[in-house]
Design an enzyme around this catalytic site. Sequence first.
Site, PDB file in Angstrom:
ATOM      1  N   ARG C  21      39.923  47.183  22.621  1.00 56.57           N
ATOM      2  CA  ARG C  21      41.296  47.324  22.128  1.00 56.57           C
ATOM      3  C   ARG C  21      42.117  48.269  23.015  1.00 56.57           C
ATOM      4  NH1 ARG C  21      43.407  51.338  18.727  1.00 56.57           N
ATOM      5  NH2 ARG C  21      45.188  50.729  17.417  1.00 56.57           N
ATOM      6  N   SER C  73      21.751  37.889  31.188  1.00 57.97           N
ATOM      7  CA  SER C  73      21.986  36.778  32.114  1.00 57.97           C
ATOM      8  C   SER C  73      20.985  36.833  33.264  1.00 57.97           C
ATOM      9  CB  SER C  73      23.409  36.837  32.672  1.00 57.97           C
ATOM     10  OG  SER C  73      23.577  35.822  33.637  1.00 57.97           O
ATOM     11  N   ILE C 127      24.117  53.034  22.579  1.00 54.99           N
ATOM     12  CA  ILE C 127      23.788  54.052  21.574  1.00 54.99           C
ATOM     13  C   ILE C 127      22.829  55.103  22.122  1.00 54.99           C
ATOM     14  CG2 ILE C 127      24.140  52.462  19.636  1.00 54.99           C
ATOM     15  CD1 ILE C 127      21.032  52.428  19.350  1.00 54.99           C
ATOM     16  N   ASP C 128      22.151  54.804  23.241  1.00 46.36           N
ATOM     17  CA  ASP C 128      21.059  55.669  23.702  1.00 46.36           C
ATOM     18  C   ASP C 128      21.510  56.962  24.371  1.00 46.36           C
ATOM     19  OD1 ASP C 128      19.253  53.701  22.821  1.00 46.36           O
ATOM     20  OD2 ASP C 128      19.423  52.618  24.706  1.00 46.36           O
ATOM     21  N   GLY C 171      16.461  54.995  21.209  1.00 43.68           N
ATOM     22  CA  GLY C 171      16.829  55.862  22.325  1.00 43.68           C
ATOM     23  C   GLY C 171      16.186  55.467  23.644  1.00 43.68           C
ATOM     24  N   GLY C 186      17.135  68.179   9.557  1.00 45.09           N
ATOM     25  CA  GLY C 186      16.279  69.257   9.069  1.00 45.09           C
ATOM     26  C   GLY C 186      14.802  68.934   9.238  1.00 45.09           C
ATOM     27  N   ALA C 187      14.455  68.289  10.358  1.00 48.30           N
ATOM     28  CA  ALA C 187      13.067  67.873  10.569  1.00 48.30           C
ATOM     29  C   ALA C 187      12.171  69.072  10.857  1.00 48.30           C
ATOM     30  CB  ALA C 187      12.991  66.881  11.725  1.00 48.30           C
ATOM     31  N   GLU C 188      10.897  68.914  10.498  1.00 48.74           N
ATOM     32  CA  GLU C 188       9.923  69.956  10.781  1.00 48.74           C
ATOM     33  C   GLU C 188       9.450  69.883  12.227  1.00 48.74           C
ATOM     34  OE1 GLU C 188      10.324  68.846   7.784  1.00 48.74           O
ATOM     35  OE2 GLU C 188      10.639  70.837   6.963  1.00 48.74           O
ATOM     36  N   ARG C 248       3.592  58.674   5.491  1.00 48.63           N
ATOM     37  CA  ARG C 248       4.267  57.386   5.527  1.00 48.63           C
ATOM     38  C   ARG C 248       5.029  57.277   6.842  1.00 48.63           C
ATOM     39  NH1 ARG C 248       1.734  57.039   1.558  1.00 48.63           N
ATOM     40  NH2 ARG C 248       2.148  55.931  -0.378  1.00 48.63           N
TER      41      ARG C 248
END
Lengths: 324, 324, 324, 324
Positions: C21, C73, C127-128, C171, C186-188, C248
């Site tokens: 755009r 392609s 996005i990476d 990623g 907030g990951a360990e 998990r």
Amino acid sequence: MKKIAVFTSGGDAPGMNACIRAIVRGAAYHGVEVYGIVRGYNGMIKGDIIPLNSQSVSNIIQRGGTILKSARSKEFMTSEGRQKAYDQLKEKGIEGLVAIGGNGTFTGAEIFFNEFKIPTVGAPGTIDNDLYGTDYTIGFDTAVNTALDAIDKIRDTADSHDRVFFIEVMGRDSGYIAVQCGIAGGAEALMIPENLTPVDDIVSILNNGFAKQKSSSIVIVAEGDEEGNAQIVAKKIKEKMGNMIDIRVTTLGHIQRGGIPTAYDRILASRLGLGALEGLLRGEKNVMAGVINNQLVYTPFHDTITKKKPVSEDLIRMVDILST
Amino acid sequence: MKKIAVFTSGGDAPGMNACIRAIVRGAAYHGVEVYGIVRGYNGMIKGDIIPLNSQSVSNIIQRGGTILKSARSKEFMTSEGRQKAYDQLKEKGIEGLVAIGGNGTFTGAEIFFNEFKIPTVGAPGTIDNDLYGTDYTIGFDTAVNTALDAIDKIRDTADSHDRVFFIEVMGRDSGYIAVQCGIAGGAEALMIPENLTPVDDIVSILNNGFAKQKSSSIVIVAEGDEEGNAQIVAKKIKEKMGNMIDIRVTTLGHIQRGGIPTAYDRILASRLGLGALEGLLRGEKNVMAGVINNQLVYTPFHDTITKKKPVSEDLIRMVDILST
Amino acid sequence: MKKIAVFTSGGDAPGMNACIRAIVRGAAYHGVEVYGIVRGYNGMIKGDIIPLNSQSVSNIIQRGGTILKSARSKEFMTSEGRQKAYDQLKEKGIEGLVAIGGNGTFTGAEIFFNEFKIPTVGAPGTIDNDLYGTDYTIGFDTAVNTALDAIDKIRDTADSHDRVFFIEVMGRDSGYIAVQCGIAGGAEALMIPENLTPVDDIVSILNNGFAKQKSSSIVIVAEGDEEGNAQIVAKKIKEKMGNMIDIRVTTLGHIQRGGIPTAYDRILASRLGLGALEGLLRGEKNVMAGVINNQLVYTPFHDTITKKKPVSEDLIRMVDILST
Amino acid sequence: MKKIAVFTSGGDAPGMNACIRAIVRGAAYHGVEVYGIVRGYNGMIKGDIIPLNSQSVSNIIQRGGTILKSARSKEFMTSEGRQKAYDQLKEKGIEGLVAIGGNGTFTGAEIFFNEFKIPTVGAPGTIDNDLYGTDYTIGFDTAVNTALDAIDKIRDTADSHDRVFFIEVMGRDSGYIAVQCGIAGGAEALMIPENLTPVDDIVSILNNGFAKQKSSSIVIVAEGDEEGNAQIVAKKIKEKMGNMIDIRVTTLGHIQRGGIPTAYDRILASRLGLGALEGLLRGEKNVMAGVINNQLVYTPFHDTITKKKPVSEDLIRMVDILST
């Protein structure tokens, strides 16, 4: 420094909890005892000061608002009030402070520091992004995304009904939220305090749109605009354009202050919280931690509240070009 | 019946596109030609009628608003206007209509049917849920969730600042949105048109809350409440309670009309769209398709617009109990 | 330069439409004719090239994916394929190109430029965030927020069941998404390709958590981690810790690529699209537009695809401190 | 009955906290003392039982997961375990129980009731909606909306790349989540346990789509489908269709269990919680509270776990028609 305290003051902003968490966890990491002062300067005066540890700040990184609460304090504006506050801190053995807030918070912090010399470092927490000394403030990105989500919803209706919507966003004296919403929301026009847009210009823009068969339009109005808030602006436009257009006005209001903080705000808040804490431990005082060009910097409180951070001219220009 | 048309009229509601899609795809499935009338009765009068097929409605199920647009039509209120509309339909060979909308839409549809006998079946599309003949209308669930999301955000601030918020939600003469928001938003009190709540009762509820150390409260006000809208109600409360409380008012406004429809609304819209279409093909006319107790039913337009669907007393009672 | 074309190539990223755009509206503003090439290099070879104007890009700023579609392609990897592509462009009179994409896109663009000298400027859309020459790429902020929203949901369950969750994020060879998710979620613990974390370290972190009564934990694993993806890592941990923990695994997958772009991505995409276009018109070629420290910069394609942008050590350190 | 306890058991579901809140507030309203048992039957055995009051459940209505936590209990499957649980309840003076959970929870509750005659009423809390005796279970609406949000995102990519996506949703032995996602997500095909869809039928549907130039498709696969999960199904399809299609597979996984509950789930949970409590106080026992056709009903535990609730044929038919 072995014992510090943290507090939030002024309007709440999403990410304040992430900032508190970073300060508390950072203090634990550096072996420093940390306390929370409840309800800002009010709690300081009343001695409403509680111990915090790593567990106290579990599972808060994603919460809006502030677990330490916030409040205005008239008493802190008096020297008696500040003396009481100092006595409380001294009694508890607090040697340094981290203040999370905006203009008002740092104005208070500077006066307090000058009187009592308790080292204080600030972290910029306000959705308005109106503080000099940091590219962005904690809560700004979330507020913009919240406003944008509302604008997206309103565009559905604008488009379905061929209407013109005037949407008022927050920002106090600053047009930051409005500019970002203007670009990201695909607005046709923008009215911000930094840049006087005469009502006649808005009329031209809308008329040009009609000429190009653009049936719906969105005009973003910052709450501090000189032409008056959205209701007043819309009324003026209606007087000039008459029945040609179907105008609606929406004031987004307080939804912009709350909500789950975005990734950006959580990371910025964590970085600024840790930066404020580690600055304090290294001897910084009477300054606010900020991030400018990805670098952590410290700016005297005095500058943060007196200097003006301009809205980028590039961004304002983009609204014009992109609504072509 | 080999050729039908569909249109949306009145205020737009999330799920209208899912409904259009179901009608168009259903028509394709049953081998019936289908047209879209643009801008409701206005487009009918002007002959703004376009062919639709399965491809035309690809990728719209998740979009708010209506791809067929909506508009008020004063001309359709005159018999000349309706004659023009009929002529356009006749010229195009349209044998039946599906009308998506609310009260006003079906009022027009009934008059039109009585005059020209073109079979018409309605699908209830309005966020207000104020139509008799269906448990829920298309857009209601989305509007409630949008309002709820806003209420959740505002509670962050209410809680951080120990404030009382009066939040006005939509619903016209009906308290449906307000009741659902009251329960789901954990509100302390509710003011709806169906159930006069004197301002003094609200004062009691707030005072009881203070007695229990509840520092923040949320009062949901339906836009149609007899005591006046949220601003007026809040003013009355402030006069009675004075400085005891810090009150803020937010009117959620047009955000409640737009947005991505929820699963519930997409499924209901699909079911009602298909139900309206298949009813029309089977010979139903002058009725609205609805879902009551999970069953598809058809109710005469006349009843849908004249009979009142009461808000469940059970739900109103729940707000009281749950704010204990 | 009077006639240019734009295309998207490689994996889609939220914000690509906002970028298209900006290019189209910018071209209109500067009086330049603009075309869209459908399905990247594939469409270039086949001559699937369509005219675009301001109206074509209405109401797309908020849409995920790319209206110009994207495709791999194989034919463009052959010189015959590139010759055909050049012939198509020549036939249409295209004098310059804007390419939106990542590594693969710019590799192709560089080869094509070296052979046929058609000026090309890139806009980084992936996005990476793995492109040298810009602080952030289009789509990265949205992907992080999408992953974060998923992590927030999973933490509800982790917390309710005292579980350890290994969550794999996208990623490719870069840990950018993982690091931001690690801090904001907030990951360990964190496992990223840039920084080998032995499985034994994760075991220690989890054991330390248990010692502190932390009942649930989240470990973010970048898809490119050397220790293997989340499933494999979780299996190794389970072998070492046995029944002590209830593990998990969730792989977030393709949800990270889509969705409504955030404000940040829409603004960045608009700025980079306009920057790429205006660079092209001013004579830039064989470069990618980027934003570094809030400044628009142009970096040779060659550097963007060969140089490595490191993940900030400061951010990695924050995950350790904040999980204290 | 003057003293009761509430617990959650089995997989967590959004809305469980709203249900706990309704039970606790309802108990306060009726003047009954209420306790919370932590970690389901496990906590019952260990006597991990805490007093709850109106304040304990403030500000939890919007939180996913369960504040009372949940866990599997092997010990409760033994009669020694159940004896211990009973002793704990007796010691605390608990006279009645409200159990929030699914199949496994009510199986345990029935055995326990038969042995010890402590009146127990259940509230159906499971995202799977696989319980007989209620139209919907707590958490189902949120899980469907979460899955739908993911499907919307994936469609952006599917559409941009002309891909076919197989998306696996939860639901254990039931296709409820899948059917609703199929309709609301605009899926081309559906594979659910209740209704064997041979792989060849999916191949036909995809081929028909190609014939109509439909470039992207979405197939929803319930985790319990007889043809195997999404990965296996996709592999079979790929073997049959070869290079004609570009297939991707995504398993949505645990994100479906968490998150902020929708308005529907909060209201349903409040109603069922209150209904279970008031049923218990009126003498109901060994039954589950449910809502069928908007009426509160009580169904014996035995029926809820042994009888099968069929997926509506009407809904399955809609997927076929709407993908026309």
